[in-house]
Enzyme design. Sequence first.
Site, PDB file in Angstrom:
ATOM      1  N   ASP A  49       0.848  -1.183   0.000  1.00 56.60           N
ATOM      2  CA  ASP A  49       0.000   0.000   0.000  1.00 56.60           C
ATOM      3  C   ASP A  49       0.888   1.238   0.000  1.00 56.60           C
ATOM      4  OD1 ASP A  49      -1.745   2.047   0.462  1.00 56.60           O
ATOM      5  OD2 ASP A  49      -2.575   1.249   2.318  1.00 56.60           O
ATOM      6  N   ARG A 101       5.182   2.163   9.600  1.00 58.36           N
ATOM      7  CA  ARG A 101       4.954   3.379   8.825  1.00 58.36           C
ATOM      8  C   ARG A 101       5.892   4.454   9.360  1.00 58.36           C
ATOM      9  NH1 ARG A 101      -1.730   3.112   8.298  1.00 58.36           N
ATOM     10  NH2 ARG A 101      -1.757   1.079   7.243  1.00 58.36           N
ATOM     11  N   GLN A 116      -3.286  -4.529  12.801  1.00 54.35           N
ATOM     12  CA  GLN A 116      -4.711  -4.552  12.472  1.00 54.35           C
ATOM     13  C   GLN A 116      -5.124  -5.915  11.935  1.00 54.35           C
ATOM     14  OE1 GLN A 116      -4.828  -1.291   9.619  1.00 54.35           O
ATOM     15  NE2 GLN A 116      -4.768  -2.679   7.885  1.00 54.35           N
ATOM     16  N   ASP A 227     -15.072   4.898   6.435  1.00 55.09           N
ATOM     17  CA  ASP A 227     -14.411   4.692   7.723  1.00 55.09           C
ATOM     18  C   ASP A 227     -15.438   4.503   8.830  1.00 55.09           C
ATOM     19  OD1 ASP A 227     -12.010   5.160   6.456  1.00 55.09           O
ATOM     20  OD2 ASP A 227     -11.794   7.213   7.196  1.00 55.09           O
ATOM     21  N   GLU A 240     -10.934   6.764  14.523  1.00 53.47           N
ATOM     22  CA  GLU A 240     -11.180   5.846  13.406  1.00 53.47           C
ATOM     23  C   GLU A 240     -10.741   4.447  13.807  1.00 53.47           C
ATOM     24  OE1 GLU A 240      -8.987   4.627   9.353  1.00 53.47           O
ATOM     25  OE2 GLU A 240      -9.262   6.790   9.578  1.00 53.47           O
ATOM     26  N   SER A 243     -10.883   1.373   8.264  1.00 55.48           N
ATOM     27  CA  SER A 243     -11.030   1.904   6.913  1.00 55.48           C
ATOM     28  C   SER A 243     -11.296   0.711   6.008  1.00 55.48           C
ATOM     29  CB  SER A 243      -9.764   2.635   6.473  1.00 55.48           C
ATOM     30  OG  SER A 243      -9.904   3.130   5.158  1.00 55.48           O
TER      31      SER A 243
END
Length: 326
Positions: A49, A101, A116, A227, A240, A243
């Site tokens: 991604d 990230r 996740q 979301d 959040e 997603s």
Amino acid sequence: MKNIKLSLKETQFAIEKLKDIFSNQLRKRLNLTRVSAPLFLSTTSGLNDGLSGEQAVTFRPKNINEDLEIVHSLAKWKRDALSRYNFSLYEGIYTDMNAIRQQEDIDLTHSFYVDQWDWELIISKDDRNISFLKSVVKKIYKCLKNTEKTINRIYSSLKNKLPKNITFISSKELYKTFPNLNPEQRELEIVKKYKAVFIYQIGNELPDGIPHSKRAKDYDDWNLNGDIVVYDEINDIALELSSMGIRVDNISLEKQYNLKKEEIEKISPYHKNIINDKLPLTIGGGIGQSRIAMFLLEKNHIGEVQVSVWDEKTKNKAIDNKIILL
């Protein structure tokens, strides 16, 4: 000092319990099979991604003349895997995804480390609509509600935070409701009112020329995504949790790139397969494990439920507020 409802040891037990409960709920309600997840992918595969242009952590392994990337998410890998693993219509997969990230702006809900549940389900062409998207969102929300109910029964100090039903609103409707606020402020106002909201159709420009949030062009269809956002009363923020979306087909991929078919084919093998209808149509998403733990266990910082590395400002602030970062 902020109110601490669970000790550090109790928190660790609670995290394990809620992860078991939620993943089992998700598996049953969406007909998913658990699979192993990659930690890194080939750069040339196009399966990682790209987020909003963020640079992945890369390395060159011994005896392989190619760079490998630590995953950002598995959105594209899962769709490719469903094809390679020969799954059928309305069958899907889920996995525990761990990512780095490195360019993340860290705060009380963001970390360099991401964990996740990544899931993906094969659907039909007729399912590519808002009604089907909402039906899947409701199933996921039911998983959240049942997890909250069970955890709160075990730990009586925790309270019910989720409403009976989740509210749906498009990003354009949300913009029209709060035209003078920025996207983050709009989210906070809407979740303060309804407590749990699914904001859909994210990625396209709104009337002010700015999208509600930036989205990658090559996996979610911006007209069929969204979301799940909840109101975190502890921190007074819109949080959040997931997603997700119906994935691009060849038509929406071409539209979102605004390129010719031949140009998209050259980007990567993944893009070539999408543009030539070689991969199954799917719906999928990511559901934050630490985000859910932070929310359901009523924590002040994501660092209380996951181990990461923090800057000095974050560590000093945690000390001042008597928050223990793992």
